[in-house]
Design a protein around this motif. Structure first.
Motif, PDB file in Angstrom:
ATOM      1  N   ARG A  47       0.832  -1.210   0.000  1.00 50.85           N
ATOM      2  CA  ARG A  47       0.000   0.000   0.000  1.00 50.85           C
ATOM      3  C   ARG A  47       0.860   1.251   0.000  1.00 50.85           C
ATOM      4  N   ARG A  48       1.936   1.255   0.820  1.00 48.06           N
ATOM      5  CA  ARG A  48       2.836   2.411   0.851  1.00 48.06           C
ATOM      6  C   ARG A  48       3.455   2.644  -0.520  1.00 48.06           C
ATOM      7  N   ARG A  49       3.904   1.565  -1.160  1.00 49.02           N
ATOM      8  CA  ARG A  49       4.505   1.689  -2.488  1.00 49.02           C
ATOM      9  C   ARG A  49       3.491   2.236  -3.492  1.00 49.02           C
ATOM     10  N   LEU A  50       2.261   1.769  -3.430  1.00 47.90           N
ATOM     11  CA  LEU A  50       1.223   2.236  -4.339  1.00 47.90           C
ATOM     12  C   LEU A  50       0.928   3.722  -4.124  1.00 47.90           C
ATOM     13  N   ARG A  51       0.845   4.145  -2.860  1.00 51.24           N
ATOM     14  CA  ARG A  51       0.607   5.564  -2.580  1.00 51.24           C
ATOM     15  C   ARG A  51       1.774   6.417  -3.056  1.00 51.24           C
ATOM     16  N   ARG A  55       1.536   9.416  -5.862  1.00 53.23           N
ATOM     17  CA  ARG A  55       1.928  10.792  -5.590  1.00 53.23           C
ATOM     18  C   ARG A  55       2.954  11.291  -6.589  1.00 53.23           C
ATOM     19  N   LYS A  56       3.884  10.423  -7.001  1.00 51.73           N
ATOM     20  CA  LYS A  56       4.876  10.821  -7.988  1.00 51.73           C
ATOM     21  C   LYS A  56       4.209  11.188  -9.303  1.00 51.73           C
ATOM     22  N   GLU A  57       3.193  10.417  -9.697  1.00 58.06           N
ATOM     23  CA  GLU A  57       2.507  10.701 -10.960  1.00 58.06           C
ATOM     24  C   GLU A  57       1.733  11.999 -10.879  1.00 58.06           C
ATOM     25  N   ILE A  58       1.186  12.329  -9.718  1.00 63.56           N
ATOM     26  CA  ILE A  58       0.437  13.569  -9.572  1.00 63.56           C
ATOM     27  C   ILE A  58       1.387  14.764  -9.711  1.00 63.56           C
TER      28      ILE A  58
END
Length: 60
Positions: A47-51, A55-58
């Motif tokens: 989950r941390r990796r997915l978040r 955020r990087k893509e945003i």
């Protein structure tokens, strides 16, 4: 087409296919509930990796 776009198109298609068969509210529950359940089945590290990736893509 990006992966996210393909997922959105697939979700809309599933929703439209399920709508006449099982009703609007239940199909909405399936379209929203399945990804939510999949997210909660991930390990905390996943989950941390997915978040972090989201955020990087945003911030692009």
């Amino acid at each position: 087409m990006t992966t996210r776009t393909k997922i959105v198109i697939g979700g809309v298609a599933v929703g439209l296919l399920l709508w006449p068969l099982i009703g609007f509210w239940f199909s909405l529950l399936v379209v929203v509930g399945v990804p939510t359940a999949a997210y909660f089945m991930l390990d905390p590290s996943q989950r941390r990796r997915l978040r972090r990736v989201s955020r990087k893509e945003i911030g692009r």
